[in-house]
Design an enzyme around this catalytic site. Structure first.
Site, PDB file in Angstrom:
ATOM      1  N   ASP A  16       0.896  -1.545  -0.169  1.00  0.00           N
ATOM      2  CA  ASP A  16      -0.253   0.403  -0.222  1.00  0.00           C
ATOM      3  C   ASP A  16       1.095   1.320  -0.374  1.00  0.00           C
ATOM      4  O   ASP A  16       1.849   1.885   0.419  1.00  0.00           O
ATOM      5  CB  ASP A  16      -0.803   0.209   1.342  1.00  0.00           C
ATOM      6  CG  ASP A  16      -1.588   1.116   1.186  1.00  0.00           C
ATOM      7  OD1 ASP A  16      -3.164   0.928   0.645  1.00  0.00           O
ATOM      8  OD2 ASP A  16      -1.582   2.366   1.640  1.00  0.00           O
ATOM      9  N   ASN A  55      -2.837  12.983  -2.964  1.00  0.00           N
ATOM     10  CA  ASN A  55      -3.750  13.373  -3.487  1.00  0.00           C
ATOM     11  C   ASN A  55      -4.070  14.576  -3.577  1.00  0.00           C
ATOM     12  O   ASN A  55      -3.756  15.411  -4.460  1.00  0.00           O
ATOM     13  CB  ASN A  55      -4.068  12.671  -4.057  1.00  0.00           C
ATOM     14  CG  ASN A  55      -4.787  10.905  -5.026  1.00  0.00           C
ATOM     15  OD1 ASN A  55      -4.251  11.250  -5.876  1.00  0.00           O
ATOM     16  ND2 ASN A  55      -5.256  10.604  -4.400  1.00  0.00           N
ATOM     17  N   HIS A  90      -5.572  14.205  -8.474  1.00  0.00           N
ATOM     18  CA  HIS A  90      -5.063  13.495  -8.387  1.00  0.00           C
ATOM     19  C   HIS A  90      -4.530  13.190  -9.536  1.00  0.00           C
ATOM     20  O   HIS A  90      -4.132  11.797  -9.743  1.00  0.00           O
ATOM     21  CB  HIS A  90      -7.175  13.066  -9.094  1.00  0.00           C
ATOM     22  CG  HIS A  90      -7.638  12.882  -7.839  1.00  0.00           C
ATOM     23  ND1 HIS A  90      -7.635  12.297  -6.828  1.00  0.00           N
ATOM     24  CD2 HIS A  90      -8.709  14.544  -7.098  1.00  0.00           C
ATOM     25  CE1 HIS A  90      -8.800  12.137  -6.068  1.00  0.00           C
ATOM     26  NE2 HIS A  90      -9.226  13.703  -5.752  1.00  0.00           N
ATOM     27  N   ASP A 138      -3.022   9.291  -9.779  1.00  0.00           N
ATOM     28  CA  ASP A 138      -2.490   8.400 -10.832  1.00  0.00           C
ATOM     29  C   ASP A 138      -1.206   7.344 -11.361  1.00  0.00           C
ATOM     30  O   ASP A 138      -1.433   6.791 -11.757  1.00  0.00           O
ATOM     31  CB  ASP A 138      -3.997   8.691 -12.017  1.00  0.00           C
ATOM     32  CG  ASP A 138      -5.065   8.783 -11.540  1.00  0.00           C
ATOM     33  OD1 ASP A 138      -5.896   9.360 -12.425  1.00  0.00           O
ATOM     34  OD2 ASP A 138      -5.046   8.140 -10.430  1.00  0.00           O
ATOM     35  N   ARG A 186      10.674 -10.645 -10.904  1.00  0.00           N
ATOM     36  CA  ARG A 186      10.856 -11.524 -12.233  1.00  0.00           C
ATOM     37  C   ARG A 186       9.536 -11.720 -13.446  1.00  0.00           C
ATOM     38  O   ARG A 186       8.609 -11.535 -12.489  1.00  0.00           O
ATOM     39  CB  ARG A 186      11.308 -13.361 -11.749  1.00  0.00           C
ATOM     40  CG  ARG A 186      12.119 -13.130 -10.911  1.00  0.00           C
ATOM     41  CD  ARG A 186      11.782 -15.025 -10.134  1.00  0.00           C
ATOM     42  NE  ARG A 186      10.386 -15.040  -9.127  1.00  0.00           N
ATOM     43  CZ  ARG A 186      10.408 -15.917  -8.295  1.00  0.00           C
ATOM     44  NH1 ARG A 186      11.134 -17.323  -8.403  1.00  0.00           N
ATOM     45  NH2 ARG A 186       8.811 -16.335  -7.719  1.00  0.00           N
ATOM     46  N   GLU A 205      -4.907   2.506  -3.702  1.00  0.00           N
ATOM     47  CA  GLU A 205      -3.323   2.234  -4.413  1.00  0.00           C
ATOM     48  C   GLU A 205      -2.527   1.372  -3.381  1.00  0.00           C
ATOM     49  O   GLU A 205      -1.572   0.952  -3.409  1.00  0.00           O
ATOM     50  CB  GLU A 205      -3.110   3.430  -3.128  1.00  0.00           C
ATOM     51  CG  GLU A 205      -2.878   3.088  -1.651  1.00  0.00           C
ATOM     52  CD  GLU A 205      -4.387   4.309  -0.805  1.00  0.00           C
ATOM     53  OE1 GLU A 205      -4.449   4.903  -0.378  1.00  0.00           O
ATOM     54  OE2 GLU A 205      -5.787   4.223  -2.120  1.00  0.00           O
ATOM     55  N   ARG A 211      14.193  -4.777  -2.073  1.00  0.00           N
ATOM     56  CA  ARG A 211      14.898  -4.571  -3.098  1.00  0.00           C
ATOM     57  C   ARG A 211      13.504  -3.737  -3.855  1.00  0.00           C
ATOM     58  O   ARG A 211      14.130  -2.824  -4.771  1.00  0.00           O
ATOM     59  CB  ARG A 211      15.113  -6.088  -4.145  1.00  0.00           C
ATOM     60  CG  ARG A 211      15.851  -5.494  -4.828  1.00  0.00           C
ATOM     61  CD  ARG A 211      16.652  -6.645  -5.408  1.00  0.00           C
ATOM     62  NE  ARG A 211      15.552  -7.874  -6.685  1.00  0.00           N
ATOM     63  CZ  ARG A 211      15.676  -8.994  -5.658  1.00  0.00           C
ATOM     64  NH1 ARG A 211      15.388  -9.558  -4.936  1.00  0.00           N
ATOM     65  NH2 ARG A 211      14.462  -9.296  -6.392  1.00  0.00           N
TER      66      ARG A 211
END
Length: 530
Positions: free
Chosen positions: A407, A415, A420, A424, A439, A450, A470
């Site tokens: 999240d 936002n 907004h 996006d 991978r 989100e 990572r």
């Protein structure tokens, strides 16, 4: 606790100076003797192997405490070992902390079955046989019982013979038994070769039949037909080497297309019925007009006869009034019919436009895959199909399957501050970074708002956690640009390893709880679910 120097250990026995080896041997003896794995029983066997004399009588809590310490040390040593033993150590530590000895015992039994049972079976072979022969016999038995039997699924006779030969391979020690095993193996190979040839021939015939069917369907379709896209996808797949993952992806995409096309075709059918009803109404109105015109002609004929027989001006005036009345009536009816026909024509044109629009949508749907239109990641329906596929594969192969639920941190503030559109674009940036980092076999799907879910097949929970870390580092290296302003975006993630036969809802719930803990602990963190 006093100790006695143990006598020289026999060859192959654990060294009295190595507590880990002694602990392993103690657990193996507990399992072999089917002894309850309580701290007291473990302490007795451990002392016996180590050559430690029985301690003097002491209160029960102290004895228990000593056994608890040894069990805890063993669990810690396993936990510090990389690979599968690390997971066993973690489970033993958790059970030991709450003194859940039943759970501790079950975990020990699983550990012994997986890592010690094989050695026990090999040790049970005849004394004159070398270790290499025993290992080859064991590998042959496993190959027959598991690999060959699995490949021959659908041929009960071959499966039964493979399993019988696998069992016989373990017991074949004499020259006579080996000769019999060799003859049966040759016969089994011959049967498998015949079966493989039959399967290959059936596969080739089915592929040729499918190609002919698709070619015939393709020739019957117009260039703009909405179903042509689906036919082209299947033709492309069967034209080259067949890749199972490509087949699964194509199947998932076509299922989504068929679902949406079904909805559009239903709307298209409704429109066509509407047009048909309007045409029927139009024909009825034309018939009504024709009938009214016939009646008017008959009445005009009657008035004409009355005019020819009229003898005075009053009669003619009366006939003229009647004629004007009839004329006005038919004129009004004609105007009304004209207005209705014009309205019907407009309705037909609107219906035709709607039909063209729906057909265009059907054509467009043939080329779509199931993905989130904003970010290009999978949507929830696509995620469900991928999870079903990968969980079945994990159960079949016995491989780990992890998910990561992440999240974006402070997304609402982003936002509110930048708008907004910036939000996006930040979601798209995150998805691009994830796709570039993980991978090709890993899958990212938009879970809502989100939140994103990453599916990591054939990945341990430690490797999944490292992958999320990572990705976080890559996000800090590649800033998100908004109006030429560099913005640092971060996320909090919860990682969970799927338990055997665990359903999707339960797994996601555990990952969500871990993500909540990551948020509470300061954000931009990765937490592994227990």
């Amino acid at each position: 606790m006093s100790t006695i120097k143990p006598p020289a250990a026999p060859a192959g026995a654990p060294s009295a100076d190595n507590p880990v080896e002694i602990a392993r041997e103690a657990f193996r003896r507990l399992a072999a003797g089917r002894i309850a794995p309580t701290p007291q029983n473990y302490a007795v066997i451990y002392n016996e192997i180590a050559g430690i004399s029985e301690p003097p009588a002491a209160p029960a809590p102290e004895a228990d405490h000593g056994a608890d310490a040894m069990l805890a040390e063993f669990a810690t040593r396993l936990h510090d070992t990389p690979g599968e033993l690390h997971e066993f150590g973690r489970r033993l530590q958790r059970a030991g902390k709450v003194r859940d000895w039943d759970s501790y015992g079950r975990t020990l039994a699983q550990l012994v079955d997986k890592h010690f049972r094989k050695a026990s079976l090999i040790d049970a072979a005849p004394p004159g046989e070398n270790a290499g022969s025993r290992q080859l016999r064991d590998m042959l038995s496993r190959t027959l019982c598991f690999a060959v039997a699995a490949l021959a699924e659908g041929s009960p006779a071959i499966v039964a013979e493979a399993e019988a030969l696998g069992a016989a391979a373990k017991q074949a020690h004499s020259d006579e038994a080996l000769a019999d095993l060799n003859a049966r193996l040759k016969q089994l190979c011959y049967q498998i070769e015949i079966k493989s040839g039959d399967v290959a021939e059936q596969h080739d015939l089915l592929m040729r039949l499918l190609r002919l069917l698709l070619e015939n369907v393709s020739e019957l379709l117009d260039e703009g037909s909405w179903i042509r896209g689906q036919v082209d996808v299947v033709q492309t797949l069967i034209a080259g080497p067949i890749d199972p993952r490509q087949l699964e992806d194509a199947t998932r995409s076509l299922k989504e297309v068929i679902y949406k096309q079904g909805q559009l075709k239903h709307s298209l059918s409704d429109v066509k019925v509407t047009v048909k009803n309007m045409m029927m109404t139009f024909i009825d109105r034309l018939g009504s007009v024709a009938s009214s015109t016939g009646d008017f002609s008959a009445r005009i004929g009657g008035l004409s006869e009355q005019i020819s027989t009229a003898t005075n001006i009053d009669d003619l005036n009366s006939i003229l009034d009647e004629l004007l009345k009839e004329t006005r009536a038919i004129q009004a009816e004609a105007l009304e019919a004209r207005d209705r026909m014009v309205q019907a024509r407009q309705e037909v044109q609107e219906a035709e436009q709607r039909i063209h629009s729906l057909e265009a949508k059907l054509q467009h749907m043939s080329e779509l895959v199931r993905e989130d239109q904003l970010t290009g990641s999978l949507n929830r329906r696509g995620l469900d199909d991928v999870y079903e596929r990968e969980s079945a594969r994990a159960d079949r192969r016995g491989t780990p399957l992890c998910i990561a639920l992440l999240d974006l941190d402070d997304f609402k503030r982003l936002n509110d501050t930048y708008g907004h559109q910036a939000g996006d674009n930040a979601l798209r940036h995150l998805v691009n970074i994830v796709k570039d980092t993980v991978r090709t076999m890993d899958v990212i799907a938009r879970f809502g708002g989100e939140e994103f879910l990453i599916l990591l097949p054939e990945t341990t929970v430690e490797a999944a956690s490292q992958t999320m870390t990572r990705v976080q580092r890559e996000l800090t290296k590649h800033f998100f640009l908004h109006d030429n302003e560099k913005l640092l975006i971060t996320f909090s993630a919860g990682v969970a390893l799927r338990q055997p036969n665990e359903d999707q809802a339960s797994l996601i719930k555990r990952a969500d709880q871990a993500m909540y803990e990551a948020k509470k602990s300061g954000k931009n963190r990765v937490v592994v679910a227990p």
